[in-house]
Write a protein that holds these residues in place. Structure first.
Motif, PDB file in Angstrom:
ATOM      1  N   ILE A  80      -3.957 -11.557  -8.602  1.00 41.68           N
ATOM      2  CA  ILE A  80      -2.541 -11.203  -8.337  1.00 41.68           C
ATOM      3  C   ILE A  80      -2.344  -9.537  -8.949  1.00 41.68           C
ATOM      4  O   ILE A  80      -2.839  -9.249  -9.950  1.00 41.68           O
ATOM      5  CB  ILE A  80      -1.069 -11.636  -8.533  1.00 41.68           C
ATOM      6  CG1 ILE A  80      -1.306 -12.958  -8.598  1.00 41.68           C
ATOM      7  CG2 ILE A  80       0.018 -11.285  -8.267  1.00 41.68           C
ATOM      8  CD1 ILE A  80       0.152 -13.701  -8.951  1.00 41.68           C
ATOM      9  N   LEU A  81      -2.310  -8.184  -7.763  1.00 41.32           N
ATOM     10  CA  LEU A  81      -2.912  -6.937  -8.426  1.00 41.32           C
ATOM     11  C   LEU A  81      -1.432  -6.857  -7.885  1.00 41.32           C
ATOM     12  O   LEU A  81      -0.411  -6.214  -6.962  1.00 41.32           O
ATOM     13  CB  LEU A  81      -3.591  -6.394  -7.445  1.00 41.32           C
ATOM     14  CG  LEU A  81      -5.371  -7.222  -8.335  1.00 41.32           C
ATOM     15  CD1 LEU A  81      -6.104  -6.466  -7.010  1.00 41.32           C
ATOM     16  CD2 LEU A  81      -5.448  -6.734  -9.767  1.00 41.32           C
ATOM     17  N   GLU A  82      -0.640  -5.768  -8.855  1.00 37.92           N
ATOM     18  CA  GLU A  82       0.640  -4.970  -8.697  1.00 37.92           C
ATOM     19  C   GLU A  82      -0.179  -3.621  -7.971  1.00 37.92           C
ATOM     20  O   GLU A  82      -0.925  -2.774  -9.341  1.00 37.92           O
ATOM     21  CB  GLU A  82       2.009  -5.086  -9.628  1.00 37.92           C
ATOM     22  CG  GLU A  82       3.261  -3.927  -8.786  1.00 37.92           C
ATOM     23  CD  GLU A  82       4.113  -4.591  -9.636  1.00 37.92           C
ATOM     24  OE1 GLU A  82       5.069  -3.931  -9.461  1.00 37.92           O
ATOM     25  OE2 GLU A  82       3.396  -4.488 -10.921  1.00 37.92           O
ATOM     26  N   THR A  83       0.348  -3.192  -7.273  1.00 36.02           N
ATOM     27  CA  THR A  83      -0.287  -1.509  -7.433  1.00 36.02           C
ATOM     28  C   THR A  83       0.917  -0.267  -6.699  1.00 36.02           C
ATOM     29  O   THR A  83       1.848  -0.951  -5.846  1.00 36.02           O
ATOM     30  CB  THR A  83      -1.054  -1.321  -6.155  1.00 36.02           C
ATOM     31  OG1 THR A  83      -1.794   0.272  -6.425  1.00 36.02           O
ATOM     32  CG2 THR A  83      -0.991  -1.410  -5.248  1.00 36.02           C
ATOM     33  N   GLU A  84       0.990   1.148  -6.614  1.00 30.69           N
ATOM     34  CA  GLU A  84       2.452   1.797  -6.301  1.00 30.69           C
ATOM     35  C   GLU A  84       2.169   2.157  -4.947  1.00 30.69           C
ATOM     36  O   GLU A  84       2.499   1.344  -3.738  1.00 30.69           O
ATOM     37  CB  GLU A  84       1.958   2.965  -7.101  1.00 30.69           C
ATOM     38  CG  GLU A  84       2.617   2.326  -8.666  1.00 30.69           C
ATOM     39  CD  GLU A  84       4.196   1.805  -8.279  1.00 30.69           C
ATOM     40  OE1 GLU A  84       4.589   2.169  -7.170  1.00 30.69           O
ATOM     41  OE2 GLU A  84       4.789   0.962  -9.439  1.00 30.69           O
ATOM     42  N   GLY A  85       0.747   3.173  -4.516  1.00 32.37           N
ATOM     43  CA  GLY A  85       0.627   3.778  -3.799  1.00 32.37           C
ATOM     44  C   GLY A  85      -0.692   2.918  -2.435  1.00 32.37           C
ATOM     45  O   GLY A  85      -0.838   2.449  -2.866  1.00 32.37           O
ATOM     46  N   ARG A  86      -0.609   3.301  -1.074  1.00 35.63           N
ATOM     47  CA  ARG A  86      -1.492   3.357  -0.033  1.00 35.63           C
ATOM     48  C   ARG A  86      -3.024   3.836  -0.475  1.00 35.63           C
ATOM     49  O   ARG A  86      -3.872   2.657  -0.476  1.00 35.63           O
ATOM     50  CB  ARG A  86      -1.375   4.024   1.410  1.00 35.63           C
ATOM     51  CG  ARG A  86      -2.250   3.622   1.948  1.00 35.63           C
ATOM     52  CD  ARG A  86      -2.413   4.787   3.730  1.00 35.63           C
ATOM     53  NE  ARG A  86      -3.004   4.339   4.441  1.00 35.63           N
ATOM     54  CZ  ARG A  86      -2.518   3.431   5.412  1.00 35.63           C
ATOM     55  NH1 ARG A  86      -1.599   2.733   5.665  1.00 35.63           N
ATOM     56  NH2 ARG A  86      -3.788   3.418   6.051  1.00 35.63           N
ATOM     57  N   SER A  87      -3.326   4.626  -0.756  1.00 39.29           N
ATOM     58  CA  SER A  87      -4.631   5.637  -1.091  1.00 39.29           C
ATOM     59  C   SER A  87      -5.082   4.739  -2.678  1.00 39.29           C
ATOM     60  O   SER A  87      -5.819   4.574  -2.913  1.00 39.29           O
ATOM     61  CB  SER A  87      -4.621   6.717  -1.732  1.00 39.29           C
ATOM     62  OG  SER A  87      -4.188   7.807  -3.176  1.00 39.29           O
ATOM     63  N   ASP A  88      -4.096   4.323  -3.636  1.00 38.37           N
ATOM     64  CA  ASP A  88      -4.092   3.371  -4.926  1.00 38.37           C
ATOM     65  C   ASP A  88      -4.707   2.315  -4.362  1.00 38.37           C
ATOM     66  O   ASP A  88      -6.043   1.611  -5.161  1.00 38.37           O
ATOM     67  CB  ASP A  88      -3.312   3.270  -5.649  1.00 38.37           C
ATOM     68  CG  ASP A  88      -3.121   4.724  -6.338  1.00 38.37           C
ATOM     69  OD1 ASP A  88      -3.187   5.497  -6.537  1.00 38.37           O
ATOM     70  OD2 ASP A  88      -1.899   5.104  -7.093  1.00 38.37           O
ATOM     71  N   ILE A  89      -4.492   1.775  -3.318  1.00 45.45           N
ATOM     72  CA  ILE A  89      -4.568   0.320  -3.696  1.00 45.45           C
ATOM     73  C   ILE A  89      -6.039  -0.090  -2.509  1.00 45.45           C
ATOM     74  O   ILE A  89      -6.672  -1.064  -2.523  1.00 45.45           O
ATOM     75  CB  ILE A  89      -3.425  -0.385  -2.460  1.00 45.45           C
ATOM     76  CG1 ILE A  89      -1.758  -0.215  -2.171  1.00 45.45           C
ATOM     77  CG2 ILE A  89      -3.598  -2.137  -1.482  1.00 45.45           C
ATOM     78  CD1 ILE A  89      -0.998  -0.954  -1.955  1.00 45.45           C
ATOM     79  N   LEU A  90      -6.038   1.275  -1.192  1.00 44.93           N
ATOM     80  CA  LEU A  90      -7.701   0.494  -0.757  1.00 44.93           C
ATOM     81  C   LEU A  90      -8.621   0.648  -1.567  1.00 44.93           C
ATOM     82  O   LEU A  90      -9.306   0.393  -1.676  1.00 44.93           O
ATOM     83  CB  LEU A  90      -7.450   1.700   0.575  1.00 44.93           C
ATOM     84  CG  LEU A  90      -6.392   1.157   1.691  1.00 44.93           C
ATOM     85  CD1 LEU A  90      -6.394   2.560   2.569  1.00 44.93           C
ATOM     86  CD2 LEU A  90      -6.811   0.005   1.935  1.00 44.93           C
ATOM     87  N   SER A  91      -8.469   2.668  -2.696  1.00 47.67           N
ATOM     88  CA  SER A  91      -9.866   2.968  -3.042  1.00 47.67           C
ATOM     89  C   SER A  91      -9.513   1.423  -4.513  1.00 47.67           C
ATOM     90  O   SER A  91     -11.006   1.221  -5.191  1.00 47.67           O
ATOM     91  CB  SER A  91      -9.585   4.374  -3.750  1.00 47.67           C
ATOM     92  OG  SER A  91      -8.420   3.956  -4.544  1.00 47.67           O
ATOM     93  N   GLY A  92      -8.806   1.379  -5.123  1.00 44.43           N
ATOM     94  CA  GLY A  92      -8.444   0.392  -5.594  1.00 44.43           C
ATOM     95  C   GLY A  92      -9.823  -0.836  -6.095  1.00 44.43           C
ATOM     96  O   GLY A  92     -10.527  -1.981  -6.405  1.00 44.43           O
TER      97      GLY A  92
END
Length: 423
Positions: free
Chosen positions: A83-95
């Motif tokens: 389960i991953l919590e993330t903030e922005g769009r670019s952070d999600i995809l690159s992460g």
């Protein structure tokens, strides 16, 4: 690569407990690791780990979000679910691209984000994300998301366990359990099994006019043999849709069990039966408490007197506290209207328990006595009796299903006649 699993973008942001229709099947024994960025999400995940449906899952929570997850799995194997919590769009995809390089095959990923964006969701699906949940999340959001990873959409109703227990001995809980199960199988056309857990004194075999040579005792005393084929051999067929896992009703041995003695039996039944009705004896032990708490829905049966009122409230309060993310237990009054017996009426029960009974079943000694002595259900004795209708209504409330059979005597002209009458 992160493996693809079923997507379920829907959620209930108000955090209300699921209704009978919103059945969430328990997750199997899996490992779950969450990487959160906010204490609110970490708290929701922690609460989800305490829910009965994730009781078999091993949950670990860390802070740090996507970056912490990528770093953690550079030198450690990944769990069944991340389960991953993330903030922005670019952070999600690159992460996710970085995570894919260290993620083991077969791991399923749930992303918690704050962007409600269809294009983003499609991109996450393309990368193999199992589910995307929009923050802020509630406990039930996490429970639903994890459990749905292991539950096929077409098998949504499979594995619903309904527990029926008496507030006091002799209140007719077993009779209600057997008749309600009959209504679920006959009127709702739902394949069901009754598990009689009163091994020493159970009456399900008598009520269904069955005398099977094997039953639930053979399973509970042979835990190493339990699988689908073994359980199927122990079932006694009552009707096309109803089977019985009978109690031996003998006193040749003592039936003392550990708290988890029936777990594997229930787990096996869940995989093959859409509905399992547990006839739980009126005794308080580790395994009866565990069976009640682990059930999907619960019906408490009480007679209208003070001892039953006290016991119903105690059971009701304990189950509500133990199952904060579930629908509250249901209760009904039975044997109402015994001549010359002072009774506590339904309104007084409702006031004390802060919940209305779903039915008040009248005292009908001749009809119930005839049914018990003849090994019949009430519906077999009188299909149109008001009590038969009550059993169907209880079955519908417990399963979240309406009646599926066409009413008797309805012709193909009935819809046309109804329209003409309406005019």
């Amino acid at each position: 690569m992160i493996s693809y699993a079923r997507q379920n973008p829907e959620q209930q942001p108000d955090g209300t407990p699921p209704s009978a229709e919103d059945h969430i099947a328990p997750a199997p024994r899996v490992s779950v690791q969450a990487f959160c960025e906010t204490v609110e999400t970490a708290g929701a995940v922690q609460s989800a780990g305490e829910d009965r449906r994730l009781g078999k899952a091993h949950l670990k929570i860390q802070m740090g979000g996507m970056a912490a997850a990528v770093e953690a799995y550079r030198s450690a194997p990944t769990p069944n679910v991340i389960i991953l919590e993330t903030e922005g769009r670019s952070d999600i995809l690159s992460g996710l691209d970085q995570l894919a390089t260290v993620c083991d095959s077969g791991t399923r990923v749930i992303v918690i984000g704050r962007l409600n964006d269809v294009a983003l969701y499609r991109e996450l699906v393309r990368r193999g994300v199992s589910d995307y949940v929009i923050a802020p999340v509630s406990t039930i959001d996490i429970v639903r998301s994890v459990c749905n990873l292991f539950s096929a959409p077409e098998a949504k109703a499979v594995g619903r366990i309904i527990a029926v227990v008496g507030a006091k001995g002799g209140v007719g809980a077993s009779t209600l359990a057997h008749n309600v199960a009959w209504a679920i199988a006959r009127d709702l056309a739902l394949d069901s099994v009754v598990a009689d857990l009163d091994l020493a004194f159970g009456t399900a075999g008598l009520d269904y006019n069955q005398d099977p040579p094997q039953g639930i005792a053979d399973a509970v005393f042979s835990p190493d043999r339990i699988d689908t084929a073994f359980i199927d051999r122990l079932l006694s067929k009552c009707t096309d849709h109803l089977s019985l896992l009978a109690a031996p009703a003998t006193l040749d041995r003592v039936y003392d069990f550990g708290a988890d003695a029936f777990d594997s039996i229930f787990d096996t039944l869940r995989t093959t039966m859409p509905c399992i009705v547990l006839d739980i004896p009126h005794q308080w032990s580790g395994w009866t408490k565990r069976a009640l708490i682990a059930a999907d829905d619960i019906l408490i049966v009480a007679a209208p007197d003070l001892a039953n009122l006290r016991n119903t409230k105690n059971i009701f309060d304990l189950l509500k506290a133990s199952r904060p993310n579930d629908r509250a237990p249901l209760y009904c009054l039975n044997q109402v209207g015994v001549p010359k017996r002072p009774e506590i009426n339904a309104s007084e029960f409702a006031k004390a328990i802060e919940s209305q009974p779903i039915a008040s079943i009248p005292f009908e000694p001749q009809m119930f006595g005839s049914a018990a002595n003849n090994g019949q259900m009430i519906a077999e004795i009188s299909a149109t009796h008001r009590t038969t209708e009550m059993f169907l209504q209880i079955a519908q409330r417990l399963t979240g299903r309406g009646e599926t059979k066409k009413p008797r005597g309805m012709s193909f002209l009935s819809p046309l006649i109804d329209k003409l009458r309406a005019k």
